[in-house]
Scaffold this motif. Structure first.
Motif, PDB file in Angstrom:
ATOM      1  N   LYS A 133       3.886  -2.554  -1.147  1.00  0.00           N
ATOM      2  CA  LYS A 133       2.633  -2.127  -0.544  1.00  0.00           C
ATOM      3  C   LYS A 133       2.834  -1.429   0.802  1.00  0.00           C
ATOM      4  O   LYS A 133       1.911  -0.789   1.315  1.00  0.00           O
ATOM      5  N   LYS A 134       4.025  -1.541   1.373  1.00  0.00           N
ATOM      6  CA  LYS A 134       4.274  -0.906   2.662  1.00  0.00           C
ATOM      7  C   LYS A 134       4.444   0.604   2.540  1.00  0.00           C
ATOM      8  O   LYS A 134       4.380   1.312   3.549  1.00  0.00           O
ATOM      9  N   PHE A 135       4.680   1.109   1.322  1.00  0.00           N
ATOM     10  CA  PHE A 135       4.958   2.526   1.149  1.00  0.00           C
ATOM     11  C   PHE A 135       4.148   3.096  -0.012  1.00  0.00           C
ATOM     12  O   PHE A 135       3.809   2.388  -0.964  1.00  0.00           O
ATOM     13  N   PHE A 136       3.852   4.403   0.098  1.00  0.00           N
ATOM     14  CA  PHE A 136       3.318   5.196  -1.002  1.00  0.00           C
ATOM     15  C   PHE A 136       4.443   6.059  -1.548  1.00  0.00           C
ATOM     16  O   PHE A 136       5.260   6.582  -0.782  1.00  0.00           O
ATOM     17  N   VAL A 137       4.473   6.227  -2.862  1.00  0.00           N
ATOM     18  CA  VAL A 137       5.417   7.154  -3.472  1.00  0.00           C
ATOM     19  C   VAL A 137       4.716   8.498  -3.605  1.00  0.00           C
ATOM     20  O   VAL A 137       3.798   8.665  -4.407  1.00  0.00           O
ATOM     21  N   GLY A 138       5.141   9.469  -2.815  1.00  0.00           N
ATOM     22  CA  GLY A 138       4.459  10.751  -2.770  1.00  0.00           C
ATOM     23  C   GLY A 138       3.343  10.744  -1.737  1.00  0.00           C
ATOM     24  O   GLY A 138       2.839   9.697  -1.341  1.00  0.00           O
TER      25      GLY A 138
END
Length: 283
Positions: free
Chosen positions: A168-173
């Motif tokens: 949840k700490k990162f978005f892919v794209g």
């Protein structure tokens, strides 16, 4: 006698099928056309009809803002079109939080929100940029626009399939709202300027680049790990006040610059991590 017997058996079979359908509730649900979802209540599945009004009303407002942006751009009112996209961003951020706070999450709401996002952050920014600058380029213009719209559709589809399986700490794209903010901010900043080759080139880079970044595997910080409920030093509120003041001075420039930096942060940090990895392997 034979024909009468067959008719009696046929009627009996119809009654049995009708009775089974009524008992299961499927026939009644199909005829009514109502939305029916299963929810777990104390570990047992319960079928509930209808939808939740408040979060879906906010999603509808976000959808309307995206539609209004398209209509405004078609009429040449580009500043209103850009502002409407930012309004959609605010409403899109509210509907999910309201649903969680009021415990009104639903599968219907998730699907409706995704479709509204496609209009507000996919079609609307692309059409605004097209009517503003890219329509003068002929086939190249609509091709760049389609790259952005297709990128938004693919980004949203991938996000829906990765829910619960990614950190949840990162978005892919690049997230589609951030991409829409870059495009809308560009139009809002330069909508009063006369058409120029450098401005058209900048539009191509921003629109096409955001479309490519949305479908990339570059990681972007989601900021979902920030604790907004915890206590902070008193001086922190001064930073919030300062942020509002800076945005109020020139909203178009500040918002465009901020979201453009966020869009560029993904590739920059990806190159930084790659260089650190290469130096570590060589050492």
């Amino acid at each position: 006698m034979t024909d009468e017997k067959k008719q009696a058996e046929t009627q009996a079979e119809k009654k049995d099928v009708r009775g089974q359908s009524d008992a299961s509730g499927h026939e009644h649900d199909i005829e009514s056309g109502e939305v029916v979802e299963e929810e777990l209540v104390e570990g047992a599945p319960v079928r509930r009809k209808g939808i939740y009004l408040l979060p879906n009303a906010l999603t509808t407002a976000s959808l309307f803002s995206g539609f209004y942006a398209i209509v405004s751009a078609a009429n040449g009112v580009f500043d209103n079109a850009a502002i409407a996209i930012f309004v959609s961003m605010i409403l899109d951020g509210l509907d999910g939080r309201v649903a969680r706070l009021t415990n009104t999450q639903s599968k219907f709401g998730e699907e409706y929100d995704s479709l509204a996002d496609m209009v507000a952050f996919g079609v609307a920014p692309g059409m605004v940029a097209f009517f503003w600058s890219l329509n003068n380029l002929g086939q190249v213009g609509w091709a760049i626009t389609f790259i952005y719209v297709a990128g938004a559709a693919l980004r949203l589809s991938r996000f829906n399939t990765q829910i619960g399986s990614m950190d949840k700490k990162f978005f892919v794209g690049l997230p589609s709202p951030a991409a829409a903010a870059c495009v809308a901010g560009l139009v809002w900043c330069f909508h009063i300027m006369e058409p120029a080759s450098w401005l058209t080139l900048m539009t191509i880079i921003v629109v096409g680049g955001c479309g490519v970044l949305m479908v990339s595997n570059i990681l972007y910080k989601s900021f979902k790990d920030l604790d907004m409920r915890g206590r902070v030093p008193f001086a922190a509120i001064l930073l919030v006040v300062l942020m509002f003041v800076v945005v109020a001075l020139d909203p178009a420039t500040v918002l465009f610059s901020g979201f453009l930096l966020y869009a560029l942060s993904g590739p920059v940090f990806a190159l930084f991590r790659k260089s650190r990895r290469s130096s570590g392997e060589s050492a």
